[in-house]
Design a protein around this motif. Structure first.
Motif, short mmCIF file in Angstrom:
data_model
loop_
_atom_site.label_atom_id
_atom_site.label_comp_id
_atom_site.label_asym_id
_atom_site.label_seq_id
_atom_site.Cartn_x
_atom_site.Cartn_y
_atom_site.Cartn_z
N ALA A 51 17.30 -5.62 6.36
CA ALA A 51 16.48 -4.41 6.19
C ALA A 51 16.85 -3.67 4.90
CB ALA A 51 16.65 -3.49 7.40
N TYR A 52 18.14 -3.52 4.65
CA TYR A 52 18.57 -2.83 3.43
C TYR A 52 18.16 -3.61 2.18
CZ TYR A 52 21.47 0.32 6.25
OH TYR A 52 21.90 1.26 7.14
N GLN A 53 18.26 -4.92 2.23
CA GLN A 53 17.86 -5.72 1.08
C GLN A 53 16.37 -5.64 0.82
OE1 GLN A 53 19.67 -9.47 2.21
NE2 GLN A 53 21.44 -9.12 0.90
N LEU A 54 15.58 -5.53 1.88
CA LEU A 54 14.14 -5.31 1.71
C LEU A 54 13.88 -3.96 1.06
CD1 LEU A 54 12.75 -6.68 5.10
CD2 LEU A 54 12.35 -7.63 2.83
N ALA A 55 14.60 -2.94 1.50
CA ALA A 55 14.42 -1.60 0.91
C ALA A 55 14.68 -1.61 -0.59
CB ALA A 55 15.33 -0.59 1.60
N LEU A 56 15.64 -2.41 -1.02
CA LEU A 56 15.98 -2.48 -2.44
C LEU A 56 14.89 -3.13 -3.29
CD1 LEU A 56 19.78 -3.36 -2.34
CD2 LEU A 56 18.74 -1.21 -3.06
N GLU A 57 13.91 -3.77 -2.66
CA GLU A 57 12.77 -4.28 -3.41
C GLU A 57 11.94 -3.14 -3.98
OE1 GLU A 57 10.55 -7.02 -1.06
OE2 GLU A 57 12.28 -8.31 -0.63
N VAL A 58 12.03 -1.98 -3.36
CA VAL A 58 11.32 -0.78 -3.83
C VAL A 58 12.29 0.20 -4.47
CG1 VAL A 58 9.97 1.25 -3.13
CG2 VAL A 58 9.49 -1.00 -2.12
N TYR A 59 13.42 0.41 -3.83
CA TYR A 59 14.43 1.35 -4.33
C TYR A 59 15.19 0.71 -5.50
CZ TYR A 59 13.93 4.17 -0.03
OH TYR A 59 13.46 4.96 0.99
N ASP B 269 0.80 -1.23 0.00
CA ASP B 269 0.00 0.00 0.00
C ASP B 269 0.84 1.28 0.00
OD1 ASP B 269 -2.33 -1.49 0.02
OD2 ASP B 269 -2.48 -1.50 2.21
N PHE B 270 1.99 1.25 0.66
CA PHE B 270 2.84 2.45 0.78
C PHE B 270 4.29 2.05 0.52
CE2 PHE B 270 -0.82 3.03 3.55
CZ PHE B 270 -1.29 4.29 3.20
N PRO B 271 4.61 1.64 -0.70
CA PRO B 271 5.95 1.09 -0.96
C PRO B 271 7.09 2.04 -0.63
CG PRO B 271 4.78 1.55 -3.01
CD PRO B 271 3.78 1.66 -1.91
N TYR B 272 6.94 3.33 -0.97
CA TYR B 272 8.05 4.25 -0.73
C TYR B 272 8.27 4.47 0.76
CZ TYR B 272 11.21 8.16 -1.26
OH TYR B 272 12.31 8.98 -1.19
N HIS B 273 7.19 4.69 1.50
CA HIS B 273 7.32 4.88 2.94
C HIS B 273 7.85 3.61 3.60
CE1 HIS B 273 4.50 8.18 1.95
NE2 HIS B 273 5.07 8.78 2.96
N TRP B 274 7.35 2.46 3.14
CA TRP B 274 7.80 1.18 3.68
C TRP B 274 9.31 1.03 3.50
CZ3 TRP B 274 10.04 -3.04 1.13
CH2 TRP B 274 10.08 -4.25 1.83
N ALA B 275 9.80 1.34 2.31
CA ALA B 275 11.24 1.24 2.04
C ALA B 275 12.03 2.22 2.90
CB ALA B 275 11.52 1.48 0.56
N GLY B 276 11.48 3.41 3.10
CA GLY B 276 12.16 4.40 3.93
C GLY B 276 12.31 3.93 5.37
N ILE B 277 11.27 3.30 5.88
CA ILE B 277 11.34 2.79 7.26
C ILE B 277 12.29 1.61 7.34
CG2 ILE B 277 10.02 1.77 9.14
CD1 ILE B 277 7.59 3.36 8.10
N GLN B 278 12.33 0.77 6.30
CA GLN B 278 13.31 -0.32 6.28
C GLN B 278 14.73 0.25 6.33
OE1 GLN B 278 12.66 -3.37 6.71
NE2 GLN B 278 10.49 -3.54 6.17
N THR B 279 14.96 1.34 5.62
CA THR B 279 16.27 2.00 5.65
C THR B 279 16.58 2.51 7.05
OG1 THR B 279 16.09 2.64 3.33
CG2 THR B 279 17.66 3.86 4.68
N ASN B 280 15.58 3.15 7.69
CA ASN B 280 15.76 3.63 9.05
C ASN B 280 16.10 2.49 9.99
OD1 ASN B 280 15.17 6.25 8.27
ND2 ASN B 280 13.01 6.10 8.81
N LEU B 281 15.39 1.37 9.83
CA LEU B 281 15.66 0.21 10.68
C LEU B 281 17.08 -0.32 10.46
CD1 LEU B 281 12.31 -1.80 10.54
CD2 LEU B 281 13.47 -1.01 12.61
N GLY B 282 17.50 -0.36 9.20
CA GLY B 282 18.85 -0.81 8.91
C GLY B 282 19.89 0.05 9.62
#
Length: 504
Positions: free
Chosen positions: A353-361, A319-332
């Motif tokens: 966490a970073y690898q998850l972010a790359l699913e969007v980024y 639902d919110f891919p960009y925000h989701w990726a941003g939070i994954q980056t913060n968690l990393g």
């Protein structure tokens, strides 16, 4: 124009509060909100375009400035003038007065062409001048539907009035007006003004934030939790942002105030009633806890992690891919700094966490975020404890090389130099391949970094890189041993001239 004016160094990154920060020669010079529909893409790209245009006019041959501007007419607007003023201010601070004067002269001509006046109304503005300015700004906000392209030129023309006296005038005027029949209407205009002044990139940033805080506090006299609970919660969030960014006062106390305001907002922004605002505030709280000074660091980081994880229950990837990726980056980033738990385990969480972010980024859709995440992964693999050390360093090198596909010296000199330094360290520590050859690659990477990390522009980064270069020369196998030791000593001595404990 001669080359003595220097070459601008650009940097853009996203903050957790959804704003884009623009830096010049390693210093923050402007801030702007990102595009609301596609965060991190449109407005960030425009800021980058402004800075590249400024670089072109500062480095072109004399007489070609307006030809360059003419070919980029879509970028010549009031926002460009704001960025030009900030860049000129930073150039002056860096001792590059000639460049600053050239840029300000060009900006003055553009002001005339665009019909914008920046002449103060009075050399020593009176209370009446302040009051008339306040009235003019609030009326402009109302008439323009809070359009920054209308309001910011007006603020730019009255920078001399954005000070503590303006705060006094605002508080006095608001206290009187907010007791009248149209109090709610006036409060909303003041609220919009506070939002605009908090994001205004010109003038004294510390003053601007204080004015915003004063405005929000006045509005809370009308929008109470009992009468307008949703508006009250939104203003609490605004105050949280302002205190997080506040320059005056004690930094530790400001962060405590930010946390308190976010927590107040959450008394209204429940997950069931306002899921998006609830998740946004949880993310903001995560950022505040992550930077918190008071209380044990380990405890604060755990609270940050908990808030980010709560936000992810709403900000889902679907639902919110960009925000989701941003939070994954913060968690990393937080897992990388985490104190509790085993270091090896936390680094695995960081990598995940970073690898998850790359699913969007992806490199195609979000090249800047993609490159930053590749760099972050490179750092994590360089430090990784689990797995084979030799293989981890190979992965780190690969990640840094991927980042350099976006972080070019021309477009992102600071990030390019930083990545070159990290790459040099990885080559210096590399296990696979020929040791002598790896050390040569490390030396070349450090020397490339020093073409941007100069002593004049980035003294600490320069010293860190000199220290790393000295270490590589000290370990060098190729060449004459005595000469390598001389080069190592020279690099170490240069680094000591800035700091006695510099490393990356």
């Amino acid at each position: 124009m001669s080359d003595c004016r220097g070459s601008p160094h650009e940097r853009l990154h996203q903050e957790g509060n959804g704003s884009c920060v623009l830096a010049f020669n390693g210093h923050i010079v402007a801030k702007a909100q990102m595009h609301p529909k596609k965060p991190g893409k449109m407005d960030k790209q425009r800021l980058r375009a402004y800075l590249k245009l400024i670089e072109q006019v500062l480095t072109c041959a004399s007489g070609e400035e307006f030809q360059i501007l003419e070919s980029n007419r879509e970028l010549v607007d009031s926002e460009l003038l704001q960025v030009m003023a900030q860049v000129a201010e930073q150039l002056t601070a860096d001792g590059k007065q000639n460049s600053a004067e050239v840029l300000l002269g060009l900006r003055s001509e553009l002001l005339d062409m665009l019909g914008i006046s920046e002449t103060p109304t009075s050399a020593n503005p009176s209370s009446q001048d302040y009051l008339e300015f306040l009235t003019e700004v609030l009326l402009a906000i109302d008439n323009s539907d809070s359009d920054p392209k209308v309001i910011y030129p007006l603020l730019a023309a009255n920078l001399d009035k954005l000070d503590d006296k303006f705060i006094d005038i605002l508080q006095t005027w608001a206290s009187a007006k907010l007791s009248e029949a149209e109090a709610e209407y006036i409060a909303r205009v003041i609220w919009e003004f506070s939002n605009l002044i908090q994001q205004f990139p010109l003038g004294n940033k510390a003053n601007n934030i204080e004015i915003a805080i004063a405005g929000y506090k006045q509005v809370l006299k009308v929008f109470t939790r009992e009468s307008k609970r949703e508006s009250w919660a939104a203003i609490q969030t605004n105050l949280g942002q302002a205190y997080r960014n506040r320059i005056r006062g004690d930094k530790a106390e400001n962060l405590e105030l930010a946390i308190a305001h976010y927590q107040r907002a959450l008394s209204v922004y429940t997950k069931s009633d306002f899921p998006i605002y609830w998740a946004m505030t949880q993310t903001n709280l995560g950022q505040a806890y992550r930077n918190r000074i008071r209380h044990p660091r380990a405890e604060n980081l755990e609270k940050a992690i908990a808030r980010y994880q709560l936000a992810l229950s709403v900000y889902t990837q679907s639902d919110f891919p960009y925000h989701w990726a941003g939070i994954q980056t913060n968690l990393g980033e937080v897992y990388s700094d985490r104190i509790r738990g085993g270091r090896a385990y936390n680094l695995e969480l960081t990598i995940d966490a970073y690898q998850l972010a790359l699913e969007v980024y992806t490199q195609e859709d979000f090249p800047i975020e993609w490159a930053q995440t590749q760099t972050n992964l490179g750092n994590a693999y360089s430090d990784r404890i689990c797995g084979d050390r030799a293989e981890n360093l190979e992965v780190a090198i690969e990640e840094y090389q991927l980042a350099l596909e976006v972080y070019t010296k021309e477009d992102f000199p600071i990030e390019w130099a930083q990545t070159q330094t990290k790459l040099g360290i990885a080559y210096r520590n590399r296990i696979r391949g020929d040791r002598a050859y790896n050390l040569e690659l490390a030396i070349e990477a450090f020397q490339r970094a020093l073409s941007v990390r100069t002593k004049q522009d980035l003294p600490m980064a320069w010293a860190m890189t000199q220290n790393n270069l000295g270490s590589a020369y000290f370990k060098r196998i190729c060449g004459d041993k005595a000469e390598n030791l001389k080069l190592a000593i020279k690099a170490f001595q240069l680094a000591l001239g800035i700091s006695r404990n510099c490393y990356v």
